[in-house]
Write a protein that holds these residues in place. Structure first.
Motif, mmCIF file in Angstrom:
data_model
loop_
_atom_site.group_PDB
_atom_site.id
_atom_site.type_symbol
_atom_site.label_atom_id
_atom_site.label_comp_id
_atom_site.label_asym_id
_atom_site.label_seq_id
_atom_site.Cartn_x
_atom_site.Cartn_y
_atom_site.Cartn_z
ATOM 1 N N ARG A 1 0.790 -1.221 0.000
ATOM 2 C CA ARG A 1 0.000 0.000 0.000
ATOM 3 C C ARG A 1 0.827 1.278 0.000
ATOM 4 O O ARG A 1 0.291 2.351 -0.112
ATOM 5 N N GLY A 2 2.131 1.182 0.082
ATOM 6 C CA GLY A 2 2.962 2.375 0.077
ATOM 7 C C GLY A 2 3.365 2.838 -1.313
ATOM 8 O O GLY A 2 4.082 3.797 -1.459
ATOM 9 N N THR A 3 2.899 2.159 -2.350
ATOM 10 C CA THR A 3 3.295 2.518 -3.705
ATOM 11 C C THR A 3 2.148 3.186 -4.436
ATOM 12 O O THR A 3 0.987 3.025 -4.076
ATOM 13 N N GLY A 4 2.451 3.940 -5.463
ATOM 14 C CA GLY A 4 1.414 4.556 -6.290
ATOM 15 C C GLY A 4 0.949 5.885 -5.747
ATOM 16 O O GLY A 4 1.428 6.381 -4.728
ATOM 17 N N LYS A 5 0.000 6.493 -6.459
ATOM 18 C CA LYS A 5 -0.567 7.774 -6.050
ATOM 19 C C LYS A 5 -1.370 7.591 -4.774
ATOM 20 O O LYS A 5 -2.039 6.574 -4.599
ATOM 21 N N LYS B 1 -5.077 4.662 -1.780
ATOM 22 C CA LYS B 1 -6.021 4.589 -0.662
ATOM 23 C C LYS B 1 -7.303 3.862 -1.085
ATOM 24 O O LYS B 1 -7.809 3.008 -0.364
ATOM 25 N N GLU B 2 -7.822 4.188 -2.256
ATOM 26 C CA GLU B 2 -9.040 3.525 -2.760
ATOM 27 C C GLU B 2 -8.799 2.034 -2.971
ATOM 28 O O GLU B 2 -9.608 1.201 -2.579
ATOM 29 N N GLN B 3 -7.679 1.688 -3.572
ATOM 30 C CA GLN B 3 -7.360 0.281 -3.830
ATOM 31 C C GLN B 3 -7.191 -0.484 -2.514
ATOM 32 O O GLN B 3 -7.672 -1.604 -2.374
ATOM 33 N N THR B 4 -6.525 0.135 -1.548
ATOM 34 C CA THR B 4 -6.328 -0.501 -0.247
ATOM 35 C C THR B 4 -7.660 -0.688 0.471
ATOM 36 O O THR B 4 -7.917 -1.753 1.038
ATOM 37 N N TYR C 1 -21.225 -2.589 -4.473
ATOM 38 C CA TYR C 1 -19.858 -2.142 -4.243
ATOM 39 C C TYR C 1 -19.054 -3.211 -3.501
ATOM 40 O O TYR C 1 -17.931 -3.535 -3.878
ATOM 41 N N ILE C 2 -19.625 -3.759 -2.437
ATOM 42 C CA ILE C 2 -18.921 -4.780 -1.655
ATOM 43 C C ILE C 2 -18.634 -5.999 -2.525
ATOM 44 O O ILE C 2 -17.530 -6.546 -2.497
ATOM 45 N N ILE C 3 -19.597 -6.423 -3.314
ATOM 46 C CA ILE C 3 -19.374 -7.554 -4.216
ATOM 47 C C ILE C 3 -18.276 -7.210 -5.212
ATOM 48 O O ILE C 3 -17.399 -8.028 -5.492
ATOM 49 N N GLY C 4 -18.285 -5.991 -5.720
ATOM 50 C CA GLY C 4 -17.267 -5.559 -6.667
ATOM 51 C C GLY C 4 -15.871 -5.547 -6.080
ATOM 52 O O GLY C 4 -14.893 -5.802 -6.785
ATOM 53 N N THR C 5 -15.748 -5.262 -4.783
ATOM 54 C CA THR C 5 -14.424 -5.240 -4.164
ATOM 55 C C THR C 5 -13.798 -6.626 -4.159
ATOM 56 O O THR C 5 -12.581 -6.760 -4.157
ATOM 57 N N ALA C 6 -14.615 -7.639 -4.171
ATOM 58 C CA ALA C 6 -14.130 -9.018 -4.083
ATOM 59 C C ALA C 6 -13.864 -9.635 -5.454
ATOM 60 O O ALA C 6 -13.704 -10.845 -5.564
ATOM 61 N N VAL C 7 -13.803 -8.826 -6.490
ATOM 62 C CA VAL C 7 -13.435 -9.216 -7.859
ATOM 63 C C VAL C 7 -14.023 -10.556 -8.308
ATOM 64 O O VAL C 7 -13.330 -11.396 -8.859
ATOM 65 N N GLY C 8 -15.303 -10.737 -8.058
ATOM 66 C CA GLY C 8 -15.984 -11.929 -8.539
ATOM 67 C C GLY C 8 -15.986 -13.110 -7.588
ATOM 68 O O GLY C 8 -16.560 -14.151 -7.894
ATOM 69 N N LEU C 9 -15.361 -12.977 -6.431
ATOM 70 C CA LEU C 9 -15.313 -14.089 -5.478
ATOM 71 C C LEU C 9 -16.587 -14.201 -4.644
ATOM 72 O O LEU C 9 -16.864 -15.247 -4.076
#
Length: 175
Positions: free
Chosen positions: A44-48, A53-56, A128-136
């Motif tokens: 999480r320390g890499t990138g913009k 923050k959104e990805q994390t 949104y919650i389902i989307g965070t889990a990338v299809g799992l």
């Protein structure tokens, strides 16, 4: 095995349940889980800053949701968890780990011009919650939002999560 060369019933049961998923299936789930959930949390320390923050946050929500559903299956034998139960648990866990789920949830619920429609706002959050889990994770839609539940997209992934095939998923560490 006993002294007479015959396996005990307990030993046979342990062998049957020791590796219920083929290695290739475990490797596929490892890759998917690690790429979309574990790696963003560990790096999480890499990138913009905002993008990171959104990805994390998304990865943390997915991690907590998958863990909760796995616990629910293991303890209660259920195949799905009611959405309201999951939402409450995520908010409780966020109070401990501090990812800002409440702020994220409030923002997501306000998206797409709900015009104060509480059911639409909850469906936005569920999506949104389902989307965070990338299809799992997948949704089991009820007649009303309070009857809607989440489950794993496949029973094999449920086994993967509930039976601790992933050391990171099983660790219990937030991130």
């Amino acid at each position: 095995m006993g002294n007479d060369g015959n396996a005990s019933l307990e030993a046979i049961f342990e062998l049957e349940n020791a590796d219920r998923l083929p290695r290739s299936v475990v490797a596929m789930f490892d890759t998917l889980f690690n790429t979309h959930i574990r790696d963003p949390l560990q790096n999480r320390g890499t990138g913009k800053d905002e993008e990171n923050k959104e990805q994390t946050t998304r990865a943390a929500i997915a991690l907590h949701a998958i863990r909760h559903l796995a616990r629910w299956i293991a303890k209660k034998g259920m195949k799905s968890v009611p959405f309201r139960e999951l939402k409450e648990t995520l908010l409780e866990e966020d109070a401990v780990c501090g990812h800002g789920f409440r702020n994220t949830f409030d923002t997501v619920r306000q998206l797409q011009g709900n015009d104060g429609n509480e059911e639409d706002a909850e469906i936005n959050l569920l999506d949104y919650i389902i989307g965070t889990a990338v299809g799992l994770l997948t949704m089991e839609r009820g007649a009303f939002p309070e009857e809607t539940a989440l489950s794993f997209f496949h029973t094999d992934f449920g086994l993967y999560a509930a039976e601790h095939y992933s050391p990171f998923l099983a660790s219990g560490k937030c991130c």
